[in-house]
Design an enzyme around this catalytic site. Structure first.
Site, PDB file in Angstrom:
ATOM      1  CD  GLU A 163       5.316  -6.245 -28.114  1.00  0.00           C
ATOM      2  OE1 GLU A 163       5.106  -7.106 -28.670  1.00  0.00           O
ATOM      3  OE2 GLU A 163       5.788  -5.718 -26.975  1.00  0.00           O
ATOM      4  CD  GLU A 198       1.426  -5.859 -24.279  1.00  0.00           C
ATOM      5  OE1 GLU A 198       2.727  -6.265 -24.482  1.00  0.00           O
ATOM      6  OE2 GLU A 198       1.098  -5.505 -25.804  1.00  0.00           O
TER       7      GLU A 198
END
Ligand code: P53
Length: 480
Positions: free
Chosen positions: A178, A379
């Site tokens: 991320e 995710e």
């Protein structure tokens, strides 16, 4: 509900990160990471980042679910659902306890050898993140994390050691988890986890934003160098970027909101743009110039960025983002968080995360159109409170959330032609929440008996969703 068979070899499984489940924070010579200095918070209380490990504080990552000692039992349970792939990270501090050590730690390397062997025993493919919110605290405190060019070398050395050691055990890699979270540069937690930046009191927003652009740039260079080295070590490696992708939309049909939505997206997409195209987008170059941030970007760096572009685009998807220009001028994006509005058409989780399954289809389409690369959902999921009743955990809310998201994912593949490598929902076994440090914010198919206060015998119990997800995998996505 719409469903379609996924392509042959589709990687069904789940995803975790070392610091959120391993525990054993000081076992085998492991050093202190930035995750080890974060206390427990809650849905409303942020985690505190302390100056080192202090007595009397509750640091939930120190013991987590003790996967370090339970991994055999846990991999067996995951294999019981038919997992084809399992994403985890290599804790940087198990390999280089202080980050600047000359030699890697054999005990740390051995742990991951054993873990990967255990996965292969069941035909589970490891999908590995090199840096997932767990930089050595020494690098953060004494080097300024990724605001320091030296940190590139420390990361590249770590990456190279891992690539060489696991070249026959791991094929799928990601460099930084991320990496785009730091677009919220005035959020202490996100800057510490992304870049090891520990802000001093009294820093202005301009100074924080400048630090973010510098750190992001050094991470791009570090990632590109790792990609180049990795491909030399094993040409079959697939090395991807990893972003927290959230399709952005305007709150109203006004042109001002539409422009803001585009600008907002530009400021987040730039992290993946650089890693896919090997160059900065014009809008960001202009923004940096206008704000006089002048990060240290050399001509040599620009060559490295071009040479080290990624093989695939991995992303997490939790929610879409809706923006309103009411409080924000689209030409002044210095505080992205201020632009975010509540979407009145969506429901929210107990932690206020908006639930938007169609947003996942949008994400898959946007990313395909922009990058023309294979995508990987690494995710997705719902953090929720679970109740144990007569030793059972009934979690229809989790099944409902995942079912709807998988259905939209299958539309993107079967109807829109998206090239998707796999689906790895977050936290298949309950673990410590990154954002809040809680155990009771649960994502798992497998319940772990431990609560926010750290109380529980750590026993593992399959929830209803465990048996449901097993069916989904068995049918390759047709039996939702
Ligand atoms: P938790 C912020 C925004 C979106 C995703 O999050 C985020 C974060 C950081 O909290 O993190 C990712 O545990 C991250 C995982 C994390 C997961 O989403 O706060 O890659 O480490 O656990 C879920 O509910």
């Amino acid at each position: 509900m719409y469903s379609a068979k996924m392509p042959e070899g589709f990687l069904w499984g789940g995803a975790v990160a070392a610091h959120q489940l391993e525990g054993a924070w000081d076992v085998g010579g492991k050093g202190v990471s930035v995750a080890d200095v974060m206390t427990v918070g809650s849905a409303t209380k942020p985690r505190e980042i302390t100056d080192g490990v202090l007595p009397g504080k509750n640091y939930p990552n120190h013991s987590a679910i003790d996967f370090y000692h339970h991994y055999k039992e846990d991999i067996k349970l995951l294999a019981g659902m038919g997992f084809k792939a399992f994403r985890t990270s290599i804790a940087w501090t198990r390999i280089f306890p202080n980050g600047d050590d000359e030699q890697p730690s054999e005990a740390g390397l051995k742990f991951y050898d054993d873990l990967f062997d255990e996965m292969h025993k069941y035909g589970i493919e490891p999908v590995i993140t090199l840096s997932h919110f767990e930089m050595p605290f020494n690098l953060a405190k004494n080097y300024g994390g990724f605001t320091n060019r030296k940190t590139i070398d420390f990361f590249v050395r770590f990456a190279e050691v891992c690539f060489k050691r696991y070249k026959d055990k791991v094929k799928y890699w990601m460099t930084f988890n991320e990496i785009d979270n730091q677009s919220a540069f005035n959020n202490d937690f996100l800057m510490a986890t992304n870049s090891g930046i520990l802000f001093k009191d009294g820093m202005t927003d301009e100074e924080k934003e400048a630090a973010m652009y510098q750190a992001a740039h050094y991470e791009f260079v570090a990632s590109a160098l790792a990609v180049k080295i990795g491909h030399k070590i094993n040409p079959d490696f697939k090395i991807g970027l990893m972003i927290n992708y959230s399709p952005v939309r305007p709150l109203t049909p006004s042109s001002a909101d539409a422009l803001l939505a585009d600008k907002f997206e530009q400021h987040r997409d730039f992290f993946s743009d650089v890693q896919v195209f090997g160059e900065y987008p014009k809008a960001i170059e202009a923004y940096i110039e206008k704000h006089c941030y002048r990060p240290d970007i050399t001509d040599e760096d620009r060559v490295v960025l071009k040479e080290g572009t990624v093989d695939y685009v991995a992303f997490s998807y939790y929610q879409s983002t809706t923006v309103s220009s009411e409080k924000v001028d689209p030409d002044d994006l210095s505080d992205l968080a201020k632009a975010v509005a509540v979407n009145p058409t969506l429901e929210r989780s107990d932690w206020g995360w908006e639930i938007d399954p169609v947003g996942l289809r949008l994400a898959l389409n946007h990313l395909t159109d922009r990058y023309h690369l294979p995508l990987f959902i690494v995710e997705n999921g719902l953090g929720a409170y679970d109740k144990v009743e007569d030793g059972k955990i009934h979690d229809p809310y989790r099944i409902d959330y995942l079912k709807k998201h998988i259905s939209e994912m299958e539309k993107a593949v079967a109807i829109d032609g998206v090239d998707l490598m796999g689906y790895l929902p977050w936290g298949p076994i309950d673990l410590v929440s990154a954002g809040t440090g809680q155990m009771d914010k649960r994502y798992g198919f497998i319940y772990v008996n431990k609560n926010d206060a750290g109380v529980g015998d750590l026993s593992r119990t399959p929830k209803d969703s465990y048996f449901w997800y097993k069916k989904v995998i068995e049918s390759n996505g047709t039996d939702l």
